[in-house]
Design a protein around this motif. Structure first.
Motif, short mmCIF file in Angstrom:
data_model
loop_
_atom_site.label_atom_id
_atom_site.label_comp_id
_atom_site.label_asym_id
_atom_site.label_seq_id
_atom_site.Cartn_x
_atom_site.Cartn_y
_atom_site.Cartn_z
N LEU A 13 -13.48 1.42 -31.67
CA LEU A 13 -12.95 0.06 -31.51
C LEU A 13 -13.92 -0.78 -30.70
CD1 LEU A 13 -10.68 -1.96 -31.93
CD2 LEU A 13 -9.57 -1.06 -29.86
N ASP A 14 -14.54 -0.17 -29.71
CA ASP A 14 -15.56 -0.88 -28.92
C ASP A 14 -16.71 -1.31 -29.81
OD1 ASP A 14 -16.70 -1.96 -26.67
OD2 ASP A 14 -17.49 -0.07 -25.91
N LEU A 15 -17.13 -0.45 -30.73
CA LEU A 15 -18.20 -0.81 -31.67
C LEU A 15 -17.79 -2.00 -32.52
CD1 LEU A 15 -20.88 -0.37 -33.11
CD2 LEU A 15 -19.75 1.37 -34.53
N TYR A 61 -15.76 -4.39 -31.68
CA TYR A 61 -15.88 -5.57 -30.81
C TYR A 61 -17.35 -6.00 -30.69
CZ TYR A 61 -11.14 -5.99 -28.87
OH TYR A 61 -9.80 -6.23 -28.69
N GLN A 62 -18.23 -5.03 -30.50
CA GLN A 62 -19.64 -5.35 -30.32
C GLN A 62 -20.23 -5.98 -31.58
OE1 GLN A 62 -20.79 -5.24 -27.32
NE2 GLN A 62 -18.94 -4.18 -26.61
N LEU A 63 -19.84 -5.49 -32.75
CA LEU A 63 -20.33 -6.06 -34.00
C LEU A 63 -19.80 -7.49 -34.18
CD1 LEU A 63 -20.02 -2.99 -36.41
CD2 LEU A 63 -22.09 -3.92 -35.36
N ALA A 64 -18.54 -7.71 -33.82
CA ALA A 64 -18.00 -9.08 -33.89
C ALA A 64 -18.76 -10.00 -32.95
CB ALA A 64 -16.52 -9.07 -33.54
N ASN A 65 -19.14 -9.48 -31.79
CA ASN A 65 -19.89 -10.28 -30.82
C ASN A 65 -21.35 -10.50 -31.23
OD1 ASN A 65 -17.74 -10.69 -29.06
ND2 ASN A 65 -18.14 -8.80 -27.92
N LEU A 66 -21.78 -9.80 -32.25
CA LEU A 66 -23.10 -10.05 -32.81
C LEU A 66 -23.06 -11.10 -33.91
CD1 LEU A 66 -24.46 -6.39 -33.13
CD2 LEU A 66 -25.33 -8.15 -31.60
N VAL A 67 -21.96 -11.14 -34.65
CA VAL A 67 -21.86 -12.03 -35.81
C VAL A 67 -21.43 -13.44 -35.43
CG1 VAL A 67 -20.64 -12.45 -37.98
CG2 VAL A 67 -21.42 -10.13 -37.42
N PHE A 68 -20.34 -13.56 -34.68
CA PHE A 68 -19.77 -14.89 -34.43
C PHE A 68 -20.67 -15.81 -33.59
CE2 PHE A 68 -15.84 -12.62 -35.63
CZ PHE A 68 -15.46 -13.44 -36.68
N PRO A 69 -21.44 -15.30 -32.62
CA PRO A 69 -22.35 -16.21 -31.92
C PRO A 69 -23.43 -16.82 -32.81
CG PRO A 69 -21.97 -14.24 -30.61
CD PRO A 69 -21.38 -13.97 -31.96
N LEU A 110 -22.78 -1.07 -21.56
CA LEU A 110 -22.00 -0.49 -22.64
C LEU A 110 -21.73 0.98 -22.36
CD1 LEU A 110 -23.82 -1.98 -25.77
CD2 LEU A 110 -21.71 -2.78 -24.71
N ALA A 111 -20.59 1.45 -22.84
CA ALA A 111 -20.29 2.87 -22.73
C ALA A 111 -21.30 3.68 -23.54
CB ALA A 111 -18.87 3.15 -23.23
N GLU A 112 -21.59 4.89 -23.09
CA GLU A 112 -22.56 5.73 -23.80
C GLU A 112 -21.98 6.18 -25.13
OE1 GLU A 112 -24.17 8.91 -21.58
OE2 GLU A 112 -24.71 7.69 -19.85
N ALA A 113 -22.69 5.89 -26.21
CA ALA A 113 -22.30 6.28 -27.56
C ALA A 113 -23.55 6.31 -28.42
CB ALA A 113 -21.27 5.30 -28.14
N TRP A 114 -23.41 6.82 -29.63
CA TRP A 114 -24.58 6.90 -30.52
C TRP A 114 -25.12 5.52 -30.89
CZ3 TRP A 114 -24.28 4.43 -35.16
CH2 TRP A 114 -23.00 4.14 -35.66
N TRP A 115 -24.24 4.51 -30.80
CA TRP A 115 -24.63 3.16 -31.22
C TRP A 115 -25.07 2.27 -30.06
CZ3 TRP A 115 -21.40 0.23 -28.39
CH2 TRP A 115 -20.12 0.72 -28.11
N THR A 116 -25.09 2.78 -28.84
CA THR A 116 -25.35 1.93 -27.67
C THR A 116 -26.71 1.23 -27.75
OG1 THR A 116 -23.97 3.35 -26.27
CG2 THR A 116 -25.53 1.88 -25.17
N ILE A 117 -27.78 1.98 -27.95
CA ILE A 117 -29.12 1.39 -27.99
C ILE A 117 -29.29 0.47 -29.20
CG2 ILE A 117 -31.59 1.85 -28.10
CD1 ILE A 117 -30.27 2.48 -25.41
N PRO A 118 -28.87 0.87 -30.42
CA PRO A 118 -28.97 -0.07 -31.55
C PRO A 118 -28.24 -1.39 -31.31
CG PRO A 118 -28.59 2.14 -32.38
CD PRO A 118 -28.44 2.21 -30.88
N VAL A 119 -27.06 -1.33 -30.70
CA VAL A 119 -26.31 -2.57 -30.43
C VAL A 119 -27.06 -3.44 -29.42
CG1 VAL A 119 -24.25 -3.47 -29.26
CG2 VAL A 119 -24.02 -1.78 -31.09
N LEU A 120 -27.65 -2.82 -28.40
CA LEU A 120 -28.43 -3.60 -27.42
C LEU A 120 -29.63 -4.27 -28.08
CD1 LEU A 120 -28.36 -1.19 -24.33
CD2 LEU A 120 -27.13 -3.36 -24.58
N VAL A 121 -30.29 -3.55 -29.00
CA VAL A 121 -31.42 -4.14 -29.71
C VAL A 121 -30.95 -5.31 -30.58
CG1 VAL A 121 -33.18 -3.73 -31.48
CG2 VAL A 121 -32.79 -2.03 -29.67
#
Length: 262
Positions: free
Chosen positions: A68-70, A72-80, A151-162
């Motif tokens: 669910l956090d992912l 949210y993060q994807l939505a925060n990448l698209v809408f801005p 961000l919480a540690e997950a497999w997608w953390t670094i890709p989302v930051l990039v």
């Protein structure tokens, strides 16, 4: 709609262009500047000194539920990025600059080697200076401590930051430089005015970090505006901005467990 090249328009067209720019800023980074000023006012009126306060960005929404956090993060990448879509749409359907908005502001892939080369050189030149300015401002009490990745540690953390870094680069450079500089010129405004005005707004929406964030981004805004006027391309600026944020976000995430002063 006009397909003609950039020219000084009639008074009514200039007025509408200025209103358009105010609306775009009010929906995007101008609004961020207002909230940033309010955030700084909140920090300055607390009993805790500014230098002892912490500003956290890139935070998790639901750290205990990674998927669910992912989302949210994807939505925060698209809408801005919607303001970016808006400015390209407006520049396509009304007072279209010669060659279209993408070509006019140099937001395309016609010169990838040039864009990457210039962007990388500028990044190498200003990256260390930005870190030193931040550290100096914090030590002098003019800035908060900025926690750049939370961000919480997950497999997608670094890709989302990039991706967040690239999103910031596209949003800020397209709106604050490519769009504003083009529309301001179409409205008959002076280049020096938009150069300084854009840099001031850029500094203002970083005031939530403190006065160091304002000063550093004001200087960067002036440099980026000058570079855009020289190259006529916004893509090198997107490259620089993305690299700066990738270094800050990913570097912070990787070094935080090992450096207590972060």
């Amino acid at each position: 709609m006009s397909d003609a090249g950039i020219q000084l328009p009639a008074g009514e067209t200039a007025r509408r262009l200025r209103i358009e720019m105010l609306v775009v800023l009010g929906l995007s980074l101008g609004r961020s500047a207002v909230y940033s000023v309010l955030s700084l006012a909140d920090k300055l009126t607390k009993e805790v000194p500014l230098a002892q306060q912490r500003t956290s960005i890139n935070t998790s929404a639901t750290p205990e539920r990674p998927w669910l956090d992912l989302a949210y993060q994807l939505a925060n990448l698209v809408f801005p990025l919607m303001p970016v879509a808006l400015v390209f749409y407006l520049m396509w359907v009304w007072q279209r600059p010669h060659g279209g908005p993408f070509r006019r502001m140099g937001f395309d892939l016609r010169r990838p080697g040039f864009d990457l080369g210039v962007g990388s050189l500028v990044f190498a030149g200003i990256g260390a200076g930005g870190i030193l300015l931040y550290l100096a401002a914090r030590e002098l009490g003019f800035n908060t401590t900025v926690a750049a990745a939370n961000l919480a540690e997950a497999w997608w953390t670094i890709p989302v930051l990039v991706l967040r870094a690239v999103m910031n680069g596209v949003l800020e450079e397209v709106v604050m430089v490519g769009y504003l500089f083009t529309r301001w010129r179409q409205a008959g405004g002076r280049t020096a005015t938009v150069l300084v005005g854009s840099a001031l707004i850029r500094g203002a929406y970083h005031l939530y970090q403190g006065f160091g964030g304002f000063a550093g981004n004001l200087i960067m805004g002036l440099l980026f505006g000058w570079l855009y006027l020289r190259t006529k391309r916004v893509m090198p600026l997107v490259v620089v901005h993305s690299l700066l944020d990738i270094a800050a976000f990913v570097g912070y995430a990787l070094l935080k467990p090992h450096l207590s002063w972060l």
